[in-house]
Design a protein around this motif. Structure first.
Motif, PDB file in Angstrom:
ATOM      1  N   LEU A  40       0.854  -1.191   0.000  1.00 22.16           N
ATOM      2  CA  LEU A  40       0.000   0.000   0.000  1.00 22.16           C
ATOM      3  C   LEU A  40       0.893   1.246   0.000  1.00 22.16           C
ATOM      4  O   LEU A  40       1.751   1.401   0.857  1.00 22.16           O
ATOM      5  N   VAL A  41       0.670   2.117  -0.981  1.00 23.02           N
ATOM      6  CA  VAL A  41       1.472   3.339  -1.092  1.00 23.02           C
ATOM      7  C   VAL A  41       0.582   4.548  -0.790  1.00 23.02           C
ATOM      8  O   VAL A  41      -0.493   4.689  -1.369  1.00 23.02           O
ATOM      9  N   GLY A  42       1.050   5.408   0.123  1.00 23.88           N
ATOM     10  CA  GLY A  42       0.314   6.641   0.422  1.00 23.88           C
ATOM     11  C   GLY A  42      -0.878   6.404   1.328  1.00 23.88           C
ATOM     12  O   GLY A  42      -1.011   5.340   1.954  1.00 23.88           O
ATOM     13  N   HIS A  43      -1.786   7.393   1.377  1.00 23.63           N
ATOM     14  CA  HIS A  43      -2.906   7.321   2.319  1.00 23.63           C
ATOM     15  C   HIS A  43      -4.225   7.662   1.641  1.00 23.63           C
ATOM     16  O   HIS A  43      -5.030   8.408   2.186  1.00 23.63           O
ATOM     17  N   GLU A  76      10.328   4.652  -7.423  1.00 24.42           N
ATOM     18  CA  GLU A  76       9.987   3.476  -8.241  1.00 24.42           C
ATOM     19  C   GLU A  76      10.953   2.325  -7.927  1.00 24.42           C
ATOM     20  O   GLU A  76      10.535   1.168  -7.837  1.00 24.42           O
ATOM     21  N   GLU A  77      12.236   2.665  -7.718  1.00 23.15           N
ATOM     22  CA  GLU A  77      13.251   1.644  -7.408  1.00 23.15           C
ATOM     23  C   GLU A  77      12.905   0.894  -6.122  1.00 23.15           C
ATOM     24  O   GLU A  77      12.992  -0.329  -6.067  1.00 23.15           O
ATOM     25  N   LYS A 103       1.496   9.480  -9.138  1.00 24.88           N
ATOM     26  CA  LYS A 103       1.773   9.823 -10.539  1.00 24.88           C
ATOM     27  C   LYS A 103       3.217   9.553 -10.998  1.00 24.88           C
ATOM     28  O   LYS A 103       3.449   9.236 -12.155  1.00 24.88           O
ATOM     29  N   HIS A 104       4.183   9.680 -10.075  1.00 20.24           N
ATOM     30  CA  HIS A 104       5.589   9.547 -10.506  1.00 20.24           C
ATOM     31  C   HIS A 104       6.019   8.087 -10.689  1.00 20.24           C
ATOM     32  O   HIS A 104       7.143   7.803 -11.048  1.00 20.24           O
ATOM     33  N   ILE A 105       5.083   7.164 -10.437  1.00 18.75           N
ATOM     34  CA  ILE A 105       5.428   5.743 -10.574  1.00 18.75           C
ATOM     35  C   ILE A 105       4.675   5.152 -11.765  1.00 18.75           C
ATOM     36  O   ILE A 105       3.474   5.372 -11.924  1.00 18.75           O
ATOM     37  N   ASP A 106       5.379   4.414 -12.591  1.00 19.21           N
ATOM     38  CA  ASP A 106       4.784   3.794 -13.769  1.00 19.21           C
ATOM     39  C   ASP A 106       4.081   2.492 -13.345  1.00 19.21           C
ATOM     40  O   ASP A 106       4.730   1.492 -13.089  1.00 19.21           O
ATOM     41  N   GLU A 107       2.736   2.565 -13.284  1.00 24.28           N
ATOM     42  CA  GLU A 107       1.953   1.409 -12.811  1.00 24.28           C
ATOM     43  C   GLU A 107       2.239   0.147 -13.613  1.00 24.28           C
ATOM     44  O   GLU A 107       2.406  -0.938 -13.071  1.00 24.28           O
TER      45      GLU A 107
END
Length: 294
Positions: A40-43, A76-77, A103-107
């Motif tokens: 889980l990333v973020g809130h 992302e790394e 947004k800065h991560i390529d799903e």
């Protein structure tokens, strides 16, 4: 016309109970508990709720569960390293990365990095491809949940005209594939979206409407023929000052005016939602048993 409400909550509860029984049997015979991990990333409010419900469902099914949390500024790394770790962890049978990601991560890059044999969300191109040609695989949780509901209520789909509203990779596209396939829906399928001409006319001819367009109250009474089956996948948070949370969940279907026309209809909440999580549990059990991939 008296419609029947499709109760996703009760159906999911019965399925989770039978999964729990099966897990007991596996463990009693010396096998191991299926283990589901979630990243889980973020809130994001919606994502928090979903993940919490997934953890609860794991407990109900007798699974092990692990939650890995990252702040929204994760690189992302770092995320790819976490995916790699879970791929290699022999104790983890399946895992999910809760979408949407910042947004800065390529799903797509993250999804591609998941070992398809542990991709219990069914989003990896290998699972998507296998599903589209009818091979055993992890089927995306929401479409699988909808199929399960149609089967559970013995709703005839073979040869019926099915209209799907929405063409997302998570619901619309896989749903169309499954409803078309002989072994699942065996229906005549039309996919409509924001640029479809005569969308209303298409819906009026449908025996089954699956609404996954993400627009509250989009499907109205003048779009539905008498006796149709309506499956509402929409869950949009709509402000509601009368609720403690300050919002309510609203479906894509204007329930009060559409329901009287239907033979069957799903409510929001309590329809497709609980079945999505229940399907994830089904996929995790299959992963634990190495049912699709040795």
């Amino acid at each position: 016309m008296e419609y029947q409400l499709i109760d996703g909550k009760a159906t999911a509860s019965a399925i989770k109970q039978s999964i729990a029984e099966e897990v007991k049997t596996i463990v009693a015979a010396g096998g191991r508990q299926p283990h589901l991990a979630a990243i889980l990333v973020g809130h994001d409010g919606g994502s928090e709720t979903y993940v919490k419900n997934k953890v609860i469902a794991c407990e109900q099914c007798g699974f092990k569960s692990t939650l890995m949390r990252y702040e929204a500024d994760v690189t992302e790394e770092e995320l790819l390293a976490c995916v790699d770790k879970l791929n290699k962890d022999e104790d983890v049978d399946g895992f999910i990365v809760q979408l949407p990601l910042p947004k800065h991560i390529d799903e797509q890059k993250i999804i591609m990095a998941i070992d398809y044999r542990k991709d219990v969300d069914g989003f990896h191109p290998i699972n998507v491809g296998r599903m589209s040609i009818g091979l055993p695989c992890f089927i995306s949780a929401t479409p699988l949940g909808i199929l399960t509901l149609l089967q559970h209520y013995h709703i005839e789909t073979s040869g019926k005209k099915c209209v799907i509203l929405g063409r997302s990779n998570i619901v619309g596209k896989p749903m169309a594939q499954l409803m078309m396939q002989k072994q699942y829906g065996d229906a005549t399928v039309t996919v409509c979206h924001s640029h479809s001409k005569d969308l209303k006319k298409e819906c009026q001819e449908a025996d089954i409407i699956i609404a996954a367009i993400g627009r509250p109250d989009f499907v109205t009474a003048d779009m539905v023929k008498k006796g149709a089956v309506v499956i509402d996948v929409g869950t949009t948070r709509v402000p509601d000052p009368t609720r403690k949370s300050g919002f309510r969940l609203n479906g894509d279907v204007k329930f009060d005016e559409v329901a009287p026309l239907c033979s069957y209809i799903t409510p929001v909440p309590g329809g497709v939602g609980p079945m999505t999580i229940c399907s994830l549990m089904k996929n995790t059990l299959a992963a634990g048993k190495k049912e699709y991939y040795k």
